[in-house]
Design an enzyme around this catalytic site. Structure first.
Site, PDB file in Angstrom:
ATOM      1  N   ASN A  38       3.870 -10.581   7.529  1.00 16.00           N
ATOM      2  CA  ASN A  38       4.814  -9.985   8.472  1.00 16.00           C
ATOM      3  C   ASN A  38       5.591 -11.038   9.261  1.00 16.00           C
ATOM      4  OD1 ASN A  38       3.998  -7.444   7.692  1.00 16.00           O
ATOM      5  ND2 ASN A  38       2.497  -7.236   9.335  1.00 16.00           N
ATOM      6  N   ASP A  84      -0.299  -4.579  12.832  1.00 18.15           N
ATOM      7  CA  ASP A  84      -0.684  -5.088  11.517  1.00 18.15           C
ATOM      8  C   ASP A  84      -0.731  -6.613  11.550  1.00 18.15           C
ATOM      9  OD1 ASP A  84      -1.116  -5.725   8.897  1.00 18.15           O
ATOM     10  OD2 ASP A  84       0.576  -4.584   8.094  1.00 18.15           O
ATOM     11  N   LYS A 127      13.219  -0.985   0.873  1.00 19.30           N
ATOM     12  CA  LYS A 127      11.814  -0.584   0.847  1.00 19.30           C
ATOM     13  C   LYS A 127      11.726   0.835   0.299  1.00 19.30           C
ATOM     14  CE  LYS A 127       7.889  -0.770   4.089  1.00 19.30           C
ATOM     15  NZ  LYS A 127       7.554  -1.045   5.509  1.00 19.30           N
ATOM     16  N   MET A 148      17.366  -2.665   4.777  1.00 22.31           N
ATOM     17  CA  MET A 148      17.555  -3.645   5.845  1.00 22.31           C
ATOM     18  C   MET A 148      18.242  -4.882   5.276  1.00 22.31           C
ATOM     19  SD  MET A 148      13.621  -3.371   7.125  1.00 22.31           S
ATOM     20  CE  MET A 148      13.145  -3.225   5.388  1.00 22.31           C
ATOM     21  N   ASP A 171       8.305  -5.716   9.080  1.00 24.02           N
ATOM     22  CA  ASP A 171       7.402  -4.580   8.915  1.00 24.02           C
ATOM     23  C   ASP A 171       6.934  -3.997  10.248  1.00 24.02           C
ATOM     24  OD1 ASP A 171       5.562  -2.666   8.105  1.00 24.02           O
ATOM     25  OD2 ASP A 171       4.904  -3.852   6.401  1.00 24.02           O
ATOM     26  N   SER A 192       0.791  -1.224   0.000  1.00 19.39           N
ATOM     27  CA  SER A 192       0.000   0.000   0.000  1.00 19.39           C
ATOM     28  C   SER A 192       0.825   1.277   0.000  1.00 19.39           C
ATOM     29  CB  SER A 192      -0.941   0.012   1.210  1.00 19.39           C
ATOM     30  OG  SER A 192      -0.197  -0.119   2.402  1.00 19.39           O
TER      31      SER A 192
END
Length: 436
Positions: free
Chosen positions: A289, A284, A154, A241, A303, A136
């Site tokens: 995840n 989340d 990311k 990361m 995440d 998203s």
């Protein structure tokens, strides 16, 4: 593999126009199908006209194209109100949690130059332009450091921050106009909190800080492994990361029962530590995840954008709520829920009793001192039926406090994962140390 890369609409009017066009096509579809049914001597039902596969696909396609806040609202609604939304819409929105159209290569290159400088390539010995995942707020790319370390980079979609508030409002309007959300459902507080959360998630420096906090909190726990942050290659819109290997946690359903039980035991134990020790929760519930490393017998946590700090009064409220729930103390449960922030709206005695009964039902796994068989229970169906009866028969759409909404999402996600893995977990044993 088909290239689904699309240019992200950045101007608010362009984004609004796209949504308005979808709403218009839905309305047109309703008129056409309604007229067809009248001509065939059938009386059309508005719900059936709205919930056609074509209409639902139009909504999901637009959410996927706009990405960002538009898509995140769909995710939030599919998690928070999934039991009350039409099943067709829930299924469509669920698919959006891990799918989005990636940005064009030239857009990606522009972000990399903006965040890391014109010579951004010198920081990597290799960078893969095709994303491993597109979600998203951004997409994740595989890269390699000069020292040979495998990296996960990311990258945030350009213009996402500026579009958050307008996108949330526009998608709410789309869902309302299309009739895909039940009338009377007041989700304004959820949408307001979604804006706040999305602005937070769009700040990768803040996510990096949460990652480092979790690394410190879990440093002595051998059951979890977290990615290593590269601060020198991270900005507010780009986060680098170490790439951590592992298999999707859902794949554990094919592993022996002890492995499944162990994994869910660790995740429930972590949740209780988050609430009662850390007062910091990664809210989340997306299964993506979590990964599992069979070689090291560790769970990978990924995440940290959706983390929330919880005030002590809320955490103490949940301790009292769970203590009262296991003792079937309705008065204590009501007092605890008021401390958390429930019952701030007008409510009839029958409605309040129905909510307390629902909380008791949800607490079923901690009512007993033995392992709860998540794979052999219809708890999810019973909770769904009770929730639907509360909203439809009792005519009560109670909007919980936002802090509770996100914590409940996490709890519901663990219940769903435990059911998927058919895990047996003595949840009460994990909870007991915090109830004394």
């Amino acid at each position: 593999m088909t290239d689904k890369s699309t240019k992200l609409p950045r101007q608010p009017l362009a984004r609004l126009g796209g949504l308005a066009a979808v709403a218009g096509r839905i309305a047109g579809s309703v008129l056409v199908h309604g007229a067809r049914q009248w001509a065939q001597g059938q009386k059309p039902k508005a719900r059936e006209l709205l919930l056609t596969p074509a209409n639902l696909m139009r909504v999901s396609d637009k959410l996927a194209q706009l990405r960002g806040a538009a898509m995140k609202v769909g995710q939030l609604l599919s998690m928070d109100a999934g039991d009350l939304l039409p099943a067709e819409l829930t299924e469509i929105l669920a698919r959006l949690r891990s799918n989005a159209n990636p940005m064009l290569p030239k857009e990606l290159a522009l972000v990399l130059r903006t965040e890391l400088g014109e010579d951004w390539q010198q920081h990597f010995s290799q960078f893969t332009f095709v994303p491993m995942a597109a979600a998203s707020i951004g997409q994740v790319h595989l890269a390699h450091h000069d020292n040979g370390q495998k990296l996960a980079v990311k990258v945030q979609y350009p213009g996402i921050r500026q579009s958050i508030d307008s996108d949330v409002d526009n998608v709410a309007m789309l869902l309302k106009l299309s009739g895909l959300v039940p009338q009377g459902f007041d989700y304004s507080s959820v949408l307001a909190e979604a804006k706040t959360q999305l602005h937070q998630e769009a700040d990768y420096l803040q996510e990096a800080a949460y990652l480092q906090r979790y690394q410190a909190l879990l440093a002595a726990d051998p059951n979890f492994v977290l990615p290593k942050l590269y601060p020198e290659l991270s900005t507010s819109q780009l986060m680098t990361m170490s790439f951590v290997e592992g298999v999707p946690v859902e794949s554990l359903q094919h592993y022996p029962q002890p492995v499944r039980d162990w994994a869910m035991t660790q995740l429930f134990a972590l949740l209780f530590r988050e609430v009662f020790e850390f007062r910091l929760v990664q809210t989340d519930p997306n299964f993506a995840n979590y990964l599992y490393q069979a070689e090291t017998e560790q769970l990978v946590l990924l995440d940290f954008g959706a983390c929330r700090d919880y005030p002590e009064t809320i955490c103490l409220g949940y301790r009292q709520l769970l203590r009262s729930a296991v003792e079937s103390d309705l008065a204590g449960m009501e007092q605890a829920m008021r401390q958390i922030g429930f019952f701030s709206q007008d409510i009839l005695p029958a409605q309040k009793h129905a909510i307390l009964s629902l909380v008791q039902l949800i607490s079923e796994p901690v009512q007993q001192h033995i392992a709860y068989a998540f794979g052999q229970t219809d708890l999810a169906q019973r909770v769904r039926q009770a929730g639907t009866a509360l909203s439809m028969q009792q005519n009560y759409w109670h909007t919980p406090p936002v802090a509770a909404i996100f914590l409940h999402r996490k709890m519901a996600g663990l219940y769903l994962l435990a059911a998927r893995l058919k895990a047996n977990v003595n949840v009460r044993q994990l909870l007991d140390p915090y109830l004394t």
